[in-house]
Design a protein around this motif. Sequence first.
Motif, short mmCIF file in Angstrom:
data_model
loop_
_atom_site.label_atom_id
_atom_site.label_comp_id
_atom_site.label_asym_id
_atom_site.label_seq_id
_atom_site.Cartn_x
_atom_site.Cartn_y
_atom_site.Cartn_z
N ARG A 73 47.32 51.14 37.43
CA ARG A 73 47.38 49.83 37.46
C ARG A 73 46.13 49.67 38.63
NH1 ARG A 73 52.72 47.36 39.31
NH2 ARG A 73 51.70 45.45 39.98
N THR A 74 46.17 51.28 40.00
CA THR A 74 44.83 50.42 40.98
C THR A 74 43.13 50.40 39.43
OG1 THR A 74 45.59 51.44 42.34
CG2 THR A 74 43.00 50.53 42.62
N LEU A 75 42.98 51.28 39.06
CA LEU A 75 42.01 51.45 38.22
C LEU A 75 41.59 49.79 37.38
CD1 LEU A 75 38.96 52.91 36.96
CD2 LEU A 75 40.68 53.88 35.45
N LEU A 76 42.81 49.67 36.79
CA LEU A 76 42.68 48.77 35.75
C LEU A 76 42.17 46.91 36.43
CD1 LEU A 76 43.12 47.08 33.00
CD2 LEU A 76 45.79 46.95 33.30
N ALA A 77 42.90 47.58 38.00
CA ALA A 77 42.31 45.87 38.89
C ALA A 77 41.45 45.94 39.32
CB ALA A 77 44.05 46.23 39.35
N GLY A 200 52.21 48.07 35.00
CA GLY A 200 52.20 48.90 32.81
C GLY A 200 51.22 49.22 32.72
N ALA A 201 49.54 48.96 33.45
CA ALA A 201 48.94 49.51 32.54
C ALA A 201 48.37 51.45 32.38
CB ALA A 201 47.33 49.71 34.08
N ALA A 202 47.98 51.53 31.68
CA ALA A 202 47.85 52.90 31.03
C ALA A 202 46.42 53.06 30.79
CB ALA A 202 48.75 53.42 29.79
N PHE A 203 46.21 54.57 31.39
CA PHE A 203 44.61 55.21 30.65
C PHE A 203 44.14 54.48 29.27
CE2 PHE A 203 45.23 57.81 34.42
CZ PHE A 203 44.56 56.48 35.34
N THR A 298 33.48 42.94 44.88
CA THR A 298 34.02 41.96 45.37
C THR A 298 34.99 41.49 45.12
OG1 THR A 298 32.35 41.88 47.19
CG2 THR A 298 34.44 39.69 47.61
N GLY A 299 35.29 41.32 44.23
CA GLY A 299 36.27 40.66 43.11
C GLY A 299 37.13 42.23 42.29
N ALA A 300 36.57 43.20 42.43
CA ALA A 300 36.96 44.65 42.23
C ALA A 300 38.43 44.36 43.59
CB ALA A 300 36.93 45.92 42.36
N ILE A 301 37.40 44.45 44.93
CA ILE A 301 38.40 44.46 46.37
C ILE A 301 39.25 43.41 46.34
CG2 ILE A 301 37.99 43.77 48.41
CD1 ILE A 301 35.85 45.50 48.04
N LEU A 302 39.28 41.92 45.59
CA LEU A 302 40.34 40.60 45.67
C LEU A 302 40.86 41.61 44.83
CD1 LEU A 302 40.54 38.01 46.52
CD2 LEU A 302 39.47 37.53 45.40
N LEU A 303 41.06 41.56 43.87
CA LEU A 303 42.05 41.74 42.45
C LEU A 303 42.88 42.73 42.99
CD1 LEU A 303 42.88 39.88 39.97
CD2 LEU A 303 42.25 41.91 38.98
N ILE A 304 42.54 44.02 43.39
CA ILE A 304 43.40 44.88 44.04
C ILE A 304 43.75 44.71 45.49
CG2 ILE A 304 43.52 47.13 45.28
CD1 ILE A 304 40.58 48.17 43.92
N LEU A 305 43.63 43.59 46.16
CA LEU A 305 44.50 43.53 47.79
C LEU A 305 45.30 42.48 46.70
CD1 LEU A 305 41.72 43.34 50.25
CD2 LEU A 305 43.17 45.11 49.36
N SER A 306 45.42 41.64 46.60
CA SER A 306 45.91 40.31 45.76
C SER A 306 47.29 40.91 44.88
CB SER A 306 44.78 39.60 44.65
OG SER A 306 44.17 39.25 45.12
N ASP A 307 46.79 42.36 43.88
CA ASP A 307 48.32 43.37 43.50
C ASP A 307 48.82 43.57 44.36
OD1 ASP A 307 49.06 44.35 40.92
OD2 ASP A 307 48.73 46.32 41.31
#
Length: 345
Positions: A73-77, A200-203, A298-307
């Motif tokens: 899930r973190t990787l997908l975000a 529900g993310a999966a590799f 920064t987009g990766a950081i924003l979406l991870i923290l939003s999740d």
Amino acid sequence: MAAGAPRAAVVALRRRRRGRVATLAGVGAMLALACVLSVSLGTRSVGWADIGAGLLGRTDTMAQAVVAVRVPRTLLACLAGAALGLAGAVMQGITRNPLADPGILGVNAGAAMAVVIGIAWFGMATLSAFIWTAILGAGAAACFVYVIGSLGPGGATPLKMALAGAATTIATSSFTVAILLPRNDIAGGVRSWQVGGVGGAAFDAMLPCLPVLAAGLVLCLMSARGLNLLAMGDDAAAGLGAGIARTRALAALGAVLLCGATTAICGPIGFVGLVVPHLCRLLVGVDHRWLLPFSALTGAILLILSDVAGRIVARPSEMDVGIVTAFLGAPVFIWIVRRRRVRDL
């Protein structure tokens, strides 16, 4: 005096470069911290021992099983946030429009409508089909909005582009709802996907997206110099030897690939591509050679923290990340419009 001026300019350039490198290191550290928070926080918090065991694939306890679920899930975000942040920066560079964003310009909505049509009318079921259908829908929506926004005097002004994008988003969303109304067999799953989320993310599900995201990343980064020239205006860019049509087409293709692949797997997530480039310009300036990679990080950081915020705020349930980014992005959108005072839109 004249001889000292070039030396002073070189010193200033080196100082600016060192500052950007330091900022890059700081952003990288923030991304690592965001990933740690994403794995450890949520409806159930876990400790370092469980994180280590979960990363090694052990699921002996509930906490370790939670970690094993949160890692993809973190990787997908991370991937989705990087793609949306980079696509937003590219779209703003192509159109010279500070309001440009995959959600505001209707690109995400076009991708979502194409996927829904594929599911409802053609029985589409594979992720690869979702990805390419979403890319076609995103590309068609982007072209439509640009053509409509270019009509009339003044060409594609920011206001006309934003209005064309908003109208396209409303129209495509309404058509999507009309398709789903008689289809109770698929409506529940599709409506949940339309909110936008990374749960529900999966590799296995992410693997087909990786080549498309990589291609979009390369195309966007290759366009950095051309976007710098476009920022000076079409006439000046042409005078400096830039292929205006080629630069716009290359960058737009990269952005469409990023948006289409992300929408296919996560659903339409808005406002990341609007907020992130404006924040990164404050950090590293307007040079796209620096702005684009910083926008991705920064987009990766924003979406991870939003999740993470969506998991914490709605305990013991969860709030989809698309709702959280809407809460964050809407005030920024209003601020940008008020700041410009719609003076030249």
